[in-house]
Design an enzyme around this catalytic site. Structure first.
Site, PDB file in Angstrom:
ATOM      1  CB  CYS A   1      29.732  39.771  12.002  1.00 26.67           C
ATOM      2  SG  CYS A   1      28.105  40.560  10.684  1.00 26.67           S
TER       3      CYS A   1
ATOM      4  CB  CYS B   1      31.616  34.652  11.303  1.00 23.69           C
ATOM      5  SG  CYS B   1      30.508  33.687  10.224  1.00 23.69           S
TER       6      CYS B   1
ATOM      7  CG  ASP C   1      15.621  20.437   1.996  1.00 24.66           C
ATOM      8  OD1 ASP C   1      16.080  19.932   3.739  1.00 24.66           O
ATOM      9  OD2 ASP C   1      14.833  20.921   2.118  1.00 24.66           O
TER      10      ASP C   1
ATOM     11  CB  CYS D   1      13.147  30.162  12.990  1.00 26.98           C
ATOM     12  SG  CYS D   1      12.885  31.159  11.282  1.00 26.98           S
TER      13      CYS D   1
ATOM     14  CB  CYS E   1      22.739  36.027  10.549  1.00 25.99           C
ATOM     15  SG  CYS E   1      24.371  35.530  11.229  1.00 25.99           S
TER      16      CYS E   1
END
Length: 381
Positions: free
Chosen positions: A198, A195, A141, A221, A201
């Site tokens: 859908c 996905c 990360d 965000c 989210c």
């Protein structure tokens, strides 16, 4: 560069990696090649070009290295992708209705996952290097590695419409890490997108941070606003933040694939009792030393006390809890202008007109941003 000595068949090495990875607590392991994500670079470039990275200048500065894994290490021939499940015991969306409580993103409710995963990656990499003689490098990360596209190309999951990795076994709850090596381990097949039609989210996002499926505008965000953004939270997003004080799990938690997720994660990834549903009243009282003590070892500590209290004050302003007013009033004279400005906004939401006017007239504010908050609070809704 050290190439493997006495090369071991790739199949045997893969078996060794999988056995050791599972023993170290990883829930998924797969292999890809550094050149398997050619399309990720242009997508990242377009993201940065559009300014959707906000104030995360490091994304622009590391764009070339991030877009091409071999730019980090040109000799690497294989990338071992590893994942660890951190799925919650309960649906984190339920906490959003408890407005006197703070919602901290699931991943940040215990120890910093960077510390947990990096140590285990190093252990696995060292065992692999000792067995093969091949050079290895570990990334998790903080390095400019595009883990999600690499994990998708390795078959661990696919990048969903919320841009996060989705797994058929673990839903949207996976930490990722990688080991680069000069050893040629072959490559697993990429996972296809499941996905379908859908868009749960996308539709649940409180701030409309998804301009289109598979696209994110970080500037909208809540995770970016509460963690990366250093200044005052833009007014247009404050009410939508609700009681989210560190990160946002909405797009992850609503994913239908979570119903298949296995909650098998270890205790170090489970929520600490005091961070599962912390009271806003307690958090508003934290001075710097108490903040550091409470969040020692937690990723929350990295944003610092002032940004944290800014976020808690936004949640207080959204709480409709008049009993928080004395604590908010105390923060009107906090040493940090960032905190004072957020306290003004919370005050404007919780106090009656007479109390607000009294405190406004008593304020001896010299900071321009804080004075702008007082003036904004006087404007008609």
């Amino acid at each position: 560069m050290r190439s493997p000595r006495n090369p071991v068949p790739a199949a045997r090495l893969r078996e060794f990696i999988e056995t050791e990875a599972k023993a170290l607590g990883f829930d998924a392991v797969a292999v890809t090649r550094p050149d398997a994500i050619a399309e990720a670079g242009p997508r990242l470039g377009a993201f940065v070009e559009a300014g959707r990275h906000g104030t995360m200048e490091w994304m622009a500065e590391t764009l070339e290295r991030r877009a091409h894994p071999n730019a980090l290490w040109s000799e690497a021939r294989s990338v071992i992708m590893l994942a660890m499940n951190y799925g919650p015991d309960e649906n984190p969306l339920a906490l959003l209705d408890q407005r006197d409580r703070a919602a901290i993103s699931v991943y940040a409710r215990n120890r910093d996952y960077h510390d947990i995963i990096k140590g285990r990656l190093k252990t696995l990499a060292q065992k692999f290097a000792a067995r093969t003689g091949a050079d290895v490098k570990v990334f998790v990360d903080t390095a400019p590695v595009m883990e999600k596209p690499l994990a998708a190309s390795a078959g661990i999951g696919w990048q969903g419409k919320h841009t996060n990795l989705v797994s058929r076994e673990f839903g949207s709850w996976l930490f990722l890490g990688s080991i680069f090596t000069v050893a040629d381990l072959g490559a697993d097949a990429a996972e296809s997108d499941h996905c379908g039609s859908c868009r749960a989210c996308i539709d649940i996002c409180p701030t409309n941070a998804f301009p289109a499926p598979y696209q994110l505008d970080a500037r909208r965000c809540i995770s970016y606003l509460t963690i990366e953004h250093k200044g005052p939270i833009p007014h247009e997003f404050r009410a939508a933040m609700g009681n989210r004080i560190y990160g946002c799990d909405d797009c992850l938690a609503v994913c239908p694939w979570n119903k298949f997720a296995k909650v098998t994660r270890e205790a170090k990834l489970a929520a600490r009792d005091d961070l599962a549903t912390p009271a806003l009243a307690e958090l508003l009282t934290l001075e710097d030393a108490a903040f550091r003590e409470k969040f020692a070892g937690s990723p929350v500590k990295r944003i610092g006390r002032d940004r944290f209290i800014r976020n808690v004050l936004i949640a207080a302003g959204n709480s409709n809890e008049a009993r928080l007013l004395p604590l908010v009033e105390t923060l009107l004279v906090d040493p940090s202008p960032l905190v004072r400005g957020a306290a003004v906004w919370a005050l404007s939401r919780l106090a009656g007109q007479d109390a607000f006017d009294r405190l406004r007239l008593a304020a001896k504010e010299e900071d321009d941003d804080v004075n702008a908050e007082w003036m904004h609070a006087l404007e008609p809704a």
